[in-house]
Design an enzyme around this catalytic site. Structure first.
Site, mmCIF file in Angstrom:
data_model
loop_
_atom_site.group_PDB
_atom_site.id
_atom_site.type_symbol
_atom_site.label_atom_id
_atom_site.label_comp_id
_atom_site.label_asym_id
_atom_site.label_seq_id
_atom_site.Cartn_x
_atom_site.Cartn_y
_atom_site.Cartn_z
ATOM 1 N N TYR A 102 33.528 -19.561 32.221
ATOM 2 C CA TYR A 102 33.944 -18.439 33.056
ATOM 3 C C TYR A 102 34.822 -17.404 32.350
ATOM 4 O O TYR A 102 34.447 -16.251 32.220
ATOM 5 C CB TYR A 102 34.695 -18.963 34.301
ATOM 6 C CG TYR A 102 33.827 -19.815 35.185
ATOM 7 C CD1 TYR A 102 32.758 -19.258 35.890
ATOM 8 C CD2 TYR A 102 34.048 -21.182 35.318
ATOM 9 C CE1 TYR A 102 31.943 -20.033 36.694
ATOM 10 C CE2 TYR A 102 33.237 -21.966 36.109
ATOM 11 C CZ TYR A 102 32.183 -21.385 36.797
ATOM 12 O OH TYR A 102 31.372 -22.154 37.581
ATOM 13 N N PRO A 115 29.009 -17.037 43.657
ATOM 14 C CA PRO A 115 28.023 -17.430 44.668
ATOM 15 C C PRO A 115 28.308 -16.744 46.009
ATOM 16 O O PRO A 115 29.444 -16.345 46.303
ATOM 17 C CB PRO A 115 28.222 -18.946 44.802
ATOM 18 C CG PRO A 115 29.046 -19.346 43.617
ATOM 19 C CD PRO A 115 29.876 -18.146 43.281
ATOM 20 N N HIS A 346 34.079 -18.142 41.208
ATOM 21 C CA HIS A 346 33.737 -19.538 40.938
ATOM 22 C C HIS A 346 34.698 -20.258 39.992
ATOM 23 O O HIS A 346 34.709 -21.483 39.930
ATOM 24 C CB HIS A 346 32.321 -19.565 40.354
ATOM 25 C CG HIS A 346 31.589 -20.841 40.580
ATOM 26 N ND1 HIS A 346 32.194 -22.083 40.548
ATOM 27 C CD2 HIS A 346 30.279 -21.087 40.841
ATOM 28 C CE1 HIS A 346 31.287 -23.012 40.771
ATOM 29 N NE2 HIS A 346 30.120 -22.443 40.954
ATOM 30 N N SER A 575 21.659 -26.298 41.321
ATOM 31 C CA SER A 575 22.790 -27.021 41.879
ATOM 32 C C SER A 575 22.451 -27.444 43.296
ATOM 33 O O SER A 575 21.841 -26.684 44.048
ATOM 34 C CB SER A 575 24.045 -26.135 41.899
ATOM 35 O OG SER A 575 25.160 -26.865 42.341
#
Length: 647
Positions: A102, A115, A346, A575
Site C-alpha cells: 500500500y 474497495p 484498505h 478475495s
C-alpha cells in the site's frame, strides 16, 4: 514515522487479545504467537513449483539456476538475518508488507486500491429520512468506539485449522479516526492521538454534502455524546446549507490523484493555516459521512453494478466523486435516491473488520427507533472554507479529468450466480472457497488456454499484528484439472452407433475429471493451510528481497528475473468477503492493466461475484469472463452430479 513507531502509539491492549469466555471463565489477556519464519528451502521449492505453471520451460530453467545460486550463500545469510528480525520484532514482515502492498504504491486510491461496499437499497420519502439513517449509523459507530476504548471487543477464534485459536483483533481498532496521509515516495497512516487515562475524548465526524465538508462534533468534553436526534438535526443542517450554497471548490478530488501528485498538492495546501486546520479535522474525524444527491447510475448497467460503482468511485465528477475523501479509512455513503454503501481505504485493515463494523451498524439501524427531535438545537455546523490558489485549482481540474478517464476505463460487473451456492459445494465435500478458487482458474483457462499468477488473501490473524499472505491458486494440479474439463466432450470413437461403448467412454472421462478435481482441491487446501499457519511464500520472498536491499544496497539476480516479475504481476486478484446481510457485498478493481479483480461472496444458494477489468486492455473482457465463470460453475455441477448417478 515507521510502522513500528506507529504501533507504539497504540494502547497496549490493542496489541494483545482480550478474551471474554464463558460465564465461569475469568477474563484474561492472551499474548498471540509471533508470525513464524518459513523454511528457506521449502519457499524456494514452492517458488519454482508455482513459476513452472506461468512461465516457459526455458525461462523456468534459467530461474532454477538463479535459485540454485541464491541458495549457495546469499539466501542462507539473508535467512539468518530474517530469523534475528523475527526474534526482535512482534511481526517480522508487517512493516515491509504494508509499504509494498500500500504505502509505497503511487497509483490513485479509487479503483486501484479502495474497495467499495454496497448495503441494501433504502426508500426515502423525504430528506429527514436520509438524515435519520445517517444519525443512526453515526450513533452506532460511537457505541462501537466506546466499546473499543473500554477494551470490550469480543474475541474472535479460528473456526478451522486449529479451531478455537484466538485471533488478533488489532485491525478492528484501526478503522475509526484513522487516515492515510499522502507523501512523496511513501504515504503514512495517521492514528488517533492517545488520551490520558480518565480524560474525556472529543469525537467528530465530517459530513460531505454537495462537495462541501462539515465538521460535526458528536461527543464533546463539556456535554458528552450527542443524541441520535441531535446528530440528525446537525446532518439536516448540513444538507440544507449545502443545498443553498454556490458550487464548492472540489478539493475532495485531490484525494483521487496519483499519490506523489497529491502529496505535492497537499504540501501547497497546508501552507495556508485554514487549509491545514481542515486537513487535521478530516484526519482525526471518526469517519466521513457522504450525503449524496440522487443520480449517477448508468442506464446500461444493472442496479447492483451501479450501486457498487457509486461506492467505489462516486460515478464521476459530474455526480459524487468530489463528495469523497478517499484517504479516509471509513467513508459511509447515503444517497437521497436510496443507494447506500461504503468506500474504505484498505491499508489500515482487511475487509473482515470493515464488514463487521458495517453489518453491525446496518442491523442496529434496522431495529432502532427513529431519532427523537432534540429539545434544543445546537449551533449549526459550518462548511470548511478552503484557500484555493490558481495552481491548486489547476491541479483539481487535472484530477477531475484523470479520475473521469479512469472511471470510463473500468469494466465492472456485479454478477449473482443463482444455480447453486455454498450448500451444494459443501455437499461435494469441498470447501466453498477452494471450490470457487478452482472455478476461477477453470474459467480463466477456458478463455485463454493458460493460467496466470493469482492472488487470494490469506488471513494471518492467528499471529501478533497479522495481516495477510497469498494463497496461490494457479498451480499444476489446477491446470491439469482445468485442461481436462476443457477437453472436447465428443468421443473419439468412430463407431457412432456403439452407444454402450460411447457411454462407457464418457463415464470414464467424468471419473478422470473428478479425480483431477480432488487432487487440485487437496493441493489448494494444502496451500491455504500453509498460508494461514504462517508458512506462505509471498511474505517470505518479500522479506528476503528487502533484507537483500538493506544489506547489499541492490537486488540480487533472483529478484530482477523476469520470472519473479511475472510471479508478482497478479493478473487475477481474488478475495472471499462474506457478509451475513442480504444485499450486502464488496468489490474492487483489477490490480494490473491487463488483469481481473474478482471478489466473491458465497451465499447459501447463490454466489455474488464482483468482476473488474479495464476496457483499455485488449486482453481482458469482464462480460466474457463472467460468461466463462458461469459455464465453469455449471460444468462443475454436472461433473459432481455424474458422480452421484449410480453407475
Amino acid at each position: 514515522m515507521t510502522w513500528g513507531e506507529s504501533l507504539l502509539s497504540l494502547p497496549k491492549r490493542w496489541l494483545s487479545t482480550q478474551i471474554y469466555g464463558t460465564e465461569d471463565e475469568d477474563f484474561q489477556n492472551v499474548q498471540l504467537p509471533k508470525l513464524p519464519m518459513p523454511d528457506l528451502q521449502a519457499t524456494m521449492d514452492s517458488y519454482l513449483e508455482f513459476a513452472s505453471v506461468i512461465v516457459s520451460q526455458q525461462q523456468w530453467e534459467h530461474s532454477k539456476g538463479l535459485v540454485r545460486g541464491f541458495m549457495e550463500e546469499l539466501g542462507p545469510r539473508l535467512q539468518e538475518m530474517l530469523q534475528e528480525r523475527q526474534k526482535e520484532m512482534d511481526n517480522w514482515v508487517v512493516d515491509w508488507w504494508l509499504d509494498d502492498m500500500y504505502l509505497k504504491v503511487r497509483l490513485p486510491l479509487p479503483i486501484n486500491s479502495n474497495p467499495g461496499m454496497v448495503f441494501p437499497r433504502r426508500h426515502f420519502a423525504k430528506m429527514e429520512e436520509v438524515a435519520d439513517l445517517g444519525a443512526l449509523f453515526i450513533d452506532d459507530l460511537l457505541d462501537y468506539k466506546e466499546m473499543l476504548d473500554r477494551g470490550e471487543l469480543p474475541l474472535e477464534r479460528a473456526t478451522s485449522r486449529e479451531k478455537g485459536q484466538p485471533l488478533c483483533m488489532e485491525q478492528f481498532y484501526r478503522l475509526l479516526g484513522v487516515c492515510r496521509i499522502p507523501e512523496v515516495g511513501r504515504d503514512r497512516l495517521e492514528f488517533p492521538r492517545n488520551k490520558n487515562q480518565g480524560e474525556e475524548s472529543e469525537e467528530l465526524v465530517v459530513v460531505a454534502c454537495r462537495n462541501y465538508f462539515y465538521p460535526v462534533p458528536v461527543k464533546a468534553a463539556d456535554r458528552g455524546r450527542l443524541t441520535p436526534g441531535e446528530i440528525q438535526a446537525q446532518l439536516l443542517h448540513a444538507m440544507v446549507d449545502a443545498g443553498g450554497a454556490p458550487p464548492a471548490p472540489r478539493v475532495g478530488l485531490l484525494t483521487s490523484m496519483n499519490r506523489d501528485h497529491w502529496g505535492r498538492a497537499r504540501e501547497q495546501l497546508i501552507k495556508d493555516e485554514t487549509n491545514r486546520s481542515n486537513l487535521e479535522l478530516i484526519s482525526r474525524a471518526l469517519c466521513i459521512l457522504c450525503m449524496d444527491e440522487s443520480g449517477g447510475d448508468r442506464p446500461d448497467l444493472d442496479a447492483d453494478t451501479n450501486a457498487m460503482l457509486r461506492a467505489m468511485h462516486g460515478a464521476g465528477t459530474r455526480h459524487h466523486s468530489a463528495n469523497r475523501w478517499f484517504d479516509k479509512t471509513v467513508q459511509l455513503i447515503i444517497s437521497s435516491d436510496g443507494t447506500v454503501g461504503m468506500c474504505y481505504e484498505h491499508s489500515a485493515a482487511e475487509g473482515v473488520a470493515v464488514v463487521r463494523l458495517a453489518e453491525r451498524a446496518l442491523a442496529r439501524a434496522e431495529v432502532a427507533d427513529r431519532p427523537a427531535p432534540p429539545p434544543a438545537l445546537l449551533p449549526a455546523p459550518q462548511a470548511m472554507k478552503w484557500t484555493v490558489t490558481s495552481e491548486i485549482q489547476r491541479t483539481i481540474e487535472q484530477a477531475a479529468r484523470d479520475l473521469d478517464r479512469a472511471i470510463s476505463d473500468l469494466d465492472f460487473k456485479v454478477y449473482t450466480y443463482k444455480s447453486y451456492g455454498r450448500e451444494f459445494m459443501k455437499s461435494c465435500k469441498t470447501s466453498p472457497d477452494v471450490y470457487i478458487q478452482l472455478a476461477i482458474q477453470y474459467a480463466y483457462y477456458k478463455m485463454y488456454g493458460y493460467l496466470v499468477s493469482t492472488y487470494e488473501s490469506a488471513s494471518l490473524r492467528r499471529f501478533r499484528n497479522g495481516r495477510v499472505d497469498n494463497i496461490r491458486s494457479a498451480h499444476g494440479a489446477a491446470r491439469a484439472w482445468a485442461a481436462a474439463m476443457c477437453t472436447a466432450d465428443a468421443s473419439p470413437l468412430n463407431d457412432a452407433d456403439d452407444a454402450h461403448r460411447k457411454v462407457s467412454f464418457n463415464l470414464y472421462g467424468e471419473q478422470k475429471k473428478l479425480e483431477l478435481f480432488e487432487e487440485a482441491a487437496r493441493k489448494q487446501t494444502a496451500i491455504m493451510e500453509a498460508n494461514i499457519l504462517g508458512r506462505g511464500i509471498d511474505n517470505h520472498l518479500l522479506g528476503l528481497r528487502e533484507a537483500a536491499r538493506e544489506t547489499l544496497g541492490e537486488l540480487p539476480p533472483l529478484f530482477k528475473d523476469d520470472t519473479y516479475t511475472q510471479m508478482f504481476q497478479f493478473k487475477m486478484s481474488t478475495s472471499q468477503v462474506t457478509t451475513t446481510t442480504d444485499g450486502t457485498f464488496m468489490g474492487y478493481g483489477a490490480v494490473v492493466p491487463d488483469g481481473y479483480g474478482c471478489c466473491y461472496n458465497p451465499k447459501k444458494e447463490s454466489v455474488i461475484f464482483c468482476i473488474a477489468s479495464f476496457t483499455s486492455s485488449s486482453v481482458t473482457n469482464t462480460e466474457a469472463f463472467r460468461q466463462s465463470l458461469e459455464e465453469a460453475l455449471d460444468s462443475m455441477k454436472l461433473m459432481f452430479q455424474a458422480r452421484k448417478v449410480e453407475i
